[in-house]
Design a protein around this motif. Structure first.
Motif, PDB file in Angstrom:
ATOM      1  N   ALA A   2     -70.027  84.244   3.543  1.00 19.33           N
ATOM      2  CA  ALA A   2     -69.359  84.614   4.781  1.00 19.33           C
ATOM      3  C   ALA A   2     -68.343  85.713   4.534  1.00 19.33           C
ATOM      4  N   VAL A   3     -68.092  86.512   5.565  1.00 20.83           N
ATOM      5  CA  VAL A   3     -67.197  87.657   5.429  1.00 20.83           C
ATOM      6  C   VAL A   3     -66.038  87.542   6.397  1.00 20.83           C
ATOM      7  N   VAL A   4     -64.856  87.770   5.858  1.00 22.60           N
ATOM      8  CA  VAL A   4     -63.645  87.820   6.666  1.00 22.60           C
ATOM      9  C   VAL A   4     -62.993  89.176   6.437  1.00 22.60           C
ATOM     10  N   SER A   5     -62.687  89.832   7.517  1.00 19.15           N
ATOM     11  CA  SER A   5     -62.090  91.162   7.424  1.00 19.15           C
ATOM     12  C   SER A   5     -60.645  91.110   7.876  1.00 19.15           C
ATOM     13  N   GLN A   6     -59.764  91.722   7.112  1.00 22.90           N
ATOM     14  CA  GLN A   6     -58.347  91.736   7.450  1.00 22.90           C
ATOM     15  C   GLN A   6     -57.890  93.188   7.523  1.00 22.90           C
ATOM     16  N   HIS A   7     -57.101  93.470   8.540  1.00 23.08           N
ATOM     17  CA  HIS A   7     -56.693  94.852   8.779  1.00 23.08           C
ATOM     18  C   HIS A   7     -55.286  94.893   9.349  1.00 23.08           C
ATOM     19  N   PRO A   8     -54.394  95.780   8.944  1.00 19.30           N
ATOM     20  CA  PRO A   8     -54.634  96.827   7.948  1.00 19.30           C
ATOM     21  C   PRO A   8     -54.435  96.314   6.524  1.00 19.30           C
ATOM     22  N   SER A   9     -54.893  97.067   5.567  1.00 24.50           N
ATOM     23  CA  SER A   9     -54.712  96.694   4.159  1.00 24.50           C
ATOM     24  C   SER A   9     -53.297  97.010   3.699  1.00 24.50           C
ATOM     25  N   TRP A  10     -52.776  98.117   4.190  1.00 23.91           N
ATOM     26  CA  TRP A  10     -51.430  98.541   3.807  1.00 23.91           C
ATOM     27  C   TRP A  10     -50.701  98.953   5.068  1.00 23.91           C
ATOM     28  N   VAL A  11     -49.458  98.622   5.152  1.00 22.62           N
ATOM     29  CA  VAL A  11     -48.666  99.099   6.279  1.00 22.62           C
ATOM     30  C   VAL A  11     -47.223  99.267   5.826  1.00 22.62           C
ATOM     31  N   ILE A  12     -46.678 100.396   6.204  1.00 23.03           N
ATOM     32  CA  ILE A  12     -45.268 100.680   5.944  1.00 23.03           C
ATOM     33  C   ILE A  12     -44.612 100.887   7.286  1.00 23.03           C
ATOM     34  N   CYS A  13     -43.508 100.223   7.527  1.00 23.56           N
ATOM     35  CA  CYS A  13     -42.869 100.359   8.837  1.00 23.56           C
ATOM     36  C   CYS A  13     -41.360 100.416   8.672  1.00 23.56           C
ATOM     37  N   LYS A  14     -40.721 100.854   9.720  1.00 24.10           N
ATOM     38  CA  LYS A  14     -39.263 100.908   9.721  1.00 24.10           C
ATOM     39  C   LYS A  14     -38.690  99.544  10.087  1.00 24.10           C
ATOM     40  N   SER A  15     -37.533  99.267   9.600  1.00 22.03           N
ATOM     41  CA  SER A  15     -36.857  98.021   9.931  1.00 22.03           C
ATOM     42  C   SER A  15     -36.656  97.914  11.440  1.00 22.03           C
ATOM     43  N   GLY A  16     -36.944  96.755  11.989  1.00 16.99           N
ATOM     44  CA  GLY A  16     -36.774  96.546  13.418  1.00 16.99           C
ATOM     45  C   GLY A  16     -38.044  96.671  14.226  1.00 16.99           C
ATOM     46  N   THR A  17     -39.085  97.232  13.625  1.00 18.05           N
ATOM     47  CA  THR A  17     -40.356  97.361  14.351  1.00 18.05           C
ATOM     48  C   THR A  17     -41.198  96.119  14.134  1.00 18.05           C
ATOM     49  N   SER A  18     -42.257  95.993  14.949  1.00 17.44           N
ATOM     50  CA  SER A  18     -43.172  94.857  14.816  1.00 17.44           C
ATOM     51  C   SER A  18     -44.499  95.331  14.255  1.00 17.44           C
ATOM     52  N   VAL A  19     -45.114  94.492  13.492  1.00 16.16           N
ATOM     53  CA  VAL A  19     -46.377  94.836  12.842  1.00 16.16           C
ATOM     54  C   VAL A  19     -47.393  93.744  13.124  1.00 16.16           C
ATOM     55  N   LYS A  20     -48.596  94.149  13.531  1.00 11.21           N
ATOM     56  CA  LYS A  20     -49.658  93.171  13.796  1.00 11.21           C
ATOM     57  C   LYS A  20     -50.731  93.281  12.725  1.00 11.21           C
ATOM     58  N   ILE A  21     -51.133  92.139  12.213  1.00 10.19           N
ATOM     59  CA  ILE A  21     -52.211  92.067  11.223  1.00 10.19           C
ATOM     60  C   ILE A  21     -53.342  91.247  11.829  1.00 10.19           C
ATOM     61  N   GLU A  22     -54.557  91.756  11.714  1.00 12.14           N
ATOM     62  CA  GLU A  22     -55.719  91.073  12.288  1.00 12.14           C
ATOM     63  C   GLU A  22     -56.577  90.441  11.199  1.00 12.14           C
ATOM     64  N   CYS A  23     -57.141  89.307  11.541  1.00 10.47           N
ATOM     65  CA  CYS A  23     -58.050  88.604  10.638  1.00 10.47           C
ATOM     66  C   CYS A  23     -59.288  88.231  11.434  1.00 10.47           C
ATOM     67  N   ARG A  24     -60.436  88.750  11.035  1.00 13.29           N
ATOM     68  CA  ARG A  24     -61.680  88.511  11.758  1.00 13.29           C
ATOM     69  C   ARG A  24     -62.736  87.871  10.873  1.00 13.29           C
ATOM     70  N   SER A  25     -63.358  86.829  11.383  1.00 15.80           N
ATOM     71  CA  SER A  25     -64.523  86.277  10.701  1.00 15.80           C
ATOM     72  C   SER A  25     -65.733  87.005  11.274  1.00 15.80           C
ATOM     73  N   LEU A  26     -66.476  87.702  10.413  1.00 21.28           N
ATOM     74  CA  LEU A  26     -67.506  88.620  10.899  1.00 21.28           C
ATOM     75  C   LEU A  26     -68.852  87.951  11.155  1.00 21.28           C
ATOM     76  N   ASP A  27     -69.163  86.886  10.437  1.00 24.10           N
ATOM     77  CA  ASP A  27     -70.496  86.316  10.593  1.00 24.10           C
ATOM     78  C   ASP A  27     -70.480  84.803  10.777  1.00 24.10           C
ATOM     79  N   PHE A  28     -69.331  84.264  11.139  1.00 28.87           N
ATOM     80  CA  PHE A  28     -69.291  82.848  11.488  1.00 28.87           C
ATOM     81  C   PHE A  28     -68.109  82.605  12.415  1.00 28.87           C
ATOM     82  N   GLN A  29     -68.165  81.510  13.113  1.00 25.13           N
ATOM     83  CA  GLN A  29     -67.084  81.153  14.009  1.00 25.13           C
ATOM     84  C   GLN A  29     -66.100  80.246  13.283  1.00 25.13           C
ATOM     85  N   ALA A  30     -64.857  80.560  13.443  1.00 25.14           N
ATOM     86  CA  ALA A  30     -63.822  79.809  12.729  1.00 25.14           C
ATOM     87  C   ALA A  30     -62.812  79.262  13.723  1.00 25.14           C
TER      88      ALA A  30
END
Lengths: 119, 110
Positions: A2-30
């Motif tokens: 099974a494959v799970v994809s996570q994005h982004p791999s790297w992120v640099i941000c300024k203090s005070g900002t918000s960052v979203k990270i996604e996690c997707r199961s590509l070939d099965f339901q979780a």
């Protein structure tokens, strides 16, 4: 496997900002996904359990308002680090639980991880 | 807090050598023991899921044994190759939660 994809791999941000990270199961339901944080030379520390269609369960010491988790579909969970600060800089990795082999041997499949640096 | 320990923390071996490392876990509330192989910049990859005391599983040159009564599992690599270089993680599964060790970092020197 099974494959799970996570994005982004790297992120640099300024203090005070918000960052979203996604996690997707590509070939099965979780219905269940997990979010971990790893500090250097330490083990993966579970932050929260993400359940599709319901609120996430957070581990003790993890701020719910700081780390927002949304599991809106059977293939996607997101982690949002809100108002990020330098101490939030870390490696975040997700996993999705596959029960294809039966409930007794649920297997975790991991994303590639996301390295967050907050300046 | 459940404690899962892996030893050694890191290991350097010559190509062709065989090696092994240990995962120790609580002997209570055991459901399954998982081994993962984690290469840099990639996802941890599942190697074995072990559930029964005395289990021995094999995948190519890699094998693992399980002792649930005394709470340990060994991972063996026969004839190490440079491509075996990775961090090997074990996870203790209580049926409700996975508890991870800190991993053993293996470097195989050509």
């Amino acid at each position: 496997g099974a494959v799970v994809s996570q994005h982004p791999s790297w992120v640099i941000c300024k203090s005070g900002t918000s960052v979203k990270i996604e996690c997707r199961s590509l070939d099965f339901q979780a219905t269940t996904m997990f979010w971990y944080r790893q500090f250097p030379k330490q083990s993966l520390m579970l932050m929260a359990t993400s359940n599709e269609g319901s609120k996430a369960t957070y581990e003790q010491g993890v701020e719910k308002d700081k780390f927002l988790i949304n599991h809106a579909s059977l293939t996607l969970s997101t982690l949002t680090v809100t108002s990020a600060h330098p101490e939030d800089s870390s490696f975040y990795i997700c996993s999705a639980l596959s029960l294809a082999g039966g409930p007794s041997t649920g297997e975790l499949f991991f994303g590639e991880g996301s390295r967050l640096t907050v300046l | 807090i459940l404690n899962v320990e892996q030893s050694p923390q890191s290991l350097h071996v010559q190509e062709g050598d065989s090696t092994n490392f240990t995962c120790s876990f609580p002997s209570s509330n055991f459901y399954a023991l998982h081994w993962y192989r984690w290469e840099t910049a990639k996802s941890p990859e599942a190697l074995f899921v072990m559930t029964l005391n005395g289990d021995e599983k094999k995948k190519g040159r890699i094998s693992a044994t399980l002792n649930t009564k005394e709470g340990y599992s060994y991972l063996y690599i026969k004839g190490s190759q440079p491509e075996d270089s990775a961090t090997y993680l074990c996870a203790y599964n209580t049926g409700n939660q996975f508890y991870f060790g800190t991993g053993t970092s293996l470097t195989v020197i050509p």
